[in-house]
Design an enzyme around this catalytic site. Sequence first.
Site, short mmCIF file in Angstrom:
data_model
loop_
_atom_site.label_atom_id
_atom_site.label_comp_id
_atom_site.label_asym_id
_atom_site.label_seq_id
_atom_site.Cartn_x
_atom_site.Cartn_y
_atom_site.Cartn_z
N LEU A 44 -35.57 -83.23 -75.94
CA LEU A 44 -36.36 -82.14 -75.37
C LEU A 44 -35.72 -80.77 -75.62
O LEU A 44 -34.51 -80.64 -75.72
CB LEU A 44 -36.52 -82.35 -73.86
CG LEU A 44 -37.16 -83.68 -73.46
CD1 LEU A 44 -37.31 -83.74 -71.95
CD2 LEU A 44 -38.50 -83.89 -74.15
N GLU A 46 -36.87 -76.23 -74.96
CA GLU A 46 -37.66 -75.33 -74.10
C GLU A 46 -39.17 -75.51 -74.29
O GLU A 46 -39.95 -75.34 -73.34
CB GLU A 46 -37.30 -73.87 -74.42
CG GLU A 46 -36.46 -73.18 -73.39
CD GLU A 46 -36.84 -73.46 -71.95
OE1 GLU A 46 -36.04 -74.12 -71.27
OE2 GLU A 46 -37.92 -73.03 -71.48
N GLY A 47 -39.58 -75.86 -75.51
CA GLY A 47 -41.02 -76.06 -75.77
C GLY A 47 -41.58 -77.15 -74.87
O GLY A 47 -42.62 -76.97 -74.22
N HIS A 48 -40.87 -78.29 -74.79
CA HIS A 48 -41.34 -79.38 -73.93
C HIS A 48 -41.36 -78.95 -72.46
O HIS A 48 -42.27 -79.27 -71.72
CB HIS A 48 -40.40 -80.60 -74.04
CG HIS A 48 -40.37 -81.23 -75.39
ND1 HIS A 48 -39.31 -81.11 -76.25
CD2 HIS A 48 -41.28 -82.02 -76.03
CE1 HIS A 48 -39.55 -81.79 -77.36
NE2 HIS A 48 -40.73 -82.35 -77.24
N LYS A 160 -47.82 -76.24 -81.32
CA LYS A 160 -47.07 -76.30 -82.58
C LYS A 160 -47.63 -77.41 -83.46
O LYS A 160 -47.80 -77.22 -84.66
CB LYS A 160 -45.57 -76.52 -82.35
CG LYS A 160 -44.81 -76.48 -83.68
CD LYS A 160 -43.34 -76.54 -83.49
CE LYS A 160 -42.85 -77.94 -83.30
NZ LYS A 160 -43.05 -78.82 -84.48
N ASP A 161 -47.91 -78.56 -82.83
CA ASP A 161 -48.55 -79.66 -83.56
C ASP A 161 -50.06 -79.47 -83.41
O ASP A 161 -50.73 -80.21 -82.68
CB ASP A 161 -48.10 -80.99 -82.97
CG ASP A 161 -46.60 -81.17 -83.12
OD1 ASP A 161 -46.16 -81.66 -84.16
OD2 ASP A 161 -45.87 -80.78 -82.18
N GLN A 164 -52.42 -82.25 -84.38
CA GLN A 164 -52.29 -83.34 -83.41
C GLN A 164 -53.14 -83.04 -82.16
O GLN A 164 -53.84 -83.92 -81.64
CB GLN A 164 -50.82 -83.52 -83.01
CG GLN A 164 -50.60 -84.42 -81.81
CD GLN A 164 -49.14 -84.71 -81.54
OE1 GLN A 164 -48.55 -85.57 -82.18
NE2 GLN A 164 -48.55 -84.00 -80.59
N SER A 197 -37.73 -80.67 -82.11
CA SER A 197 -36.60 -81.59 -81.96
C SER A 197 -35.86 -81.74 -83.28
O SER A 197 -34.63 -81.86 -83.32
CB SER A 197 -37.08 -82.96 -81.48
OG SER A 197 -37.82 -82.80 -80.29
O1 PAF Z 1 -45.80 -84.70 -80.14
C1 PAF Z 1 -45.11 -85.69 -79.85
O2 PAF Z 1 -43.99 -85.60 -79.37
C2 PAF Z 1 -45.66 -87.09 -80.13
O3 PAF Z 1 -46.45 -87.10 -81.27
C3 PAF Z 1 -46.44 -87.68 -78.94
C4 PAF Z 1 -47.67 -86.87 -78.61
C5 PAF Z 1 -45.52 -87.74 -77.72
C6 PAF Z 1 -46.89 -89.11 -79.27
O4 PAF Z 1 -45.83 -89.95 -79.54
#
Ligand code: PAF
Length: 288
Positions: A44, A46-48, A160-161, A164, A197
Amino acid sequence: MTLPAEKINGPILTATTQTQLRTTIDGWKEQGLTVGFVPTMGALHEGHLSLVRLALEKADRVVASIFVNPTQFAPHEDFDTYPREEEKDIAELENAGTHLIYLPSANEIYPDGPASTLKAGKAAQGLETDFRPHFFDGVATVVHRLFEQVKSDVAVFGEKDFQQLQVIKEMVKTKDMPIDIIGAPIVRDEHGLALASRNAYLSDAELQMARQLNKVLYQTASSLRAEGEAIQSGLPRRSDDLLAMTDKAKEQLLEVGFDKIDYIESRWDRTLAAAWIGKTRLIDNMEI
Ligand code: PAF
């Protein structure tokens, strides 16, 4: 950060099985509390933690999961070496105000063995999928499984993703899941580098190079915005002009030392990029 009194729920709870997870979450639901969820793969930054803070604004209780999902890694990718820092992660999640951490085993998520059983939708086409064809089926599968287990009211994902985030929004819509998906702004270091990460893999010299990615993307997104405004005001423009802008961005990145550019492309309202420095793949995006 000090939590408002109604959000404080004693020391952080952990669950490693669905049964433990359900006992706590069902208890909250019986009390009429809403639940926010932040799925992570650990390591993890700061983004998380900003996702946890946003989830705390949207719900009474926040669950975060740490699970390095094998199905979103191809055999040649970094599943085995992906940074795992569970103790530090738990302490940081606790400080950020998380109420419950879900730490499932692979068996708890994939009782029949790790396999992608869900196909990501249209949002998965192109961009990442051109280079990591397995990736979004793995993400859709694990996120769907986690959503079924946690049953939260909202879930927060980082912008950022960005692709996704679109894949997950589409999946929730297609499967008609009763959960709000919220995108959280990208967190950057003081030089504009998007926190990730995998930045932990970069040497000091590589870090300096990596910090050019957001600058080049910013210039490209600004040029594309100006071009878009010109098109809207009726000025003639050719699609090769737009292409020339992303080509220029690719050249600039190669000049500052990037080894390979997977893509720089515009989609949704963003310019998105993925590029390599040595063995590290960085992604980022900017609003146009
Ligand atoms: O973005 C992430 O960290 C991963 O792709 C996720 C959403 C936790 C799925 O494993």
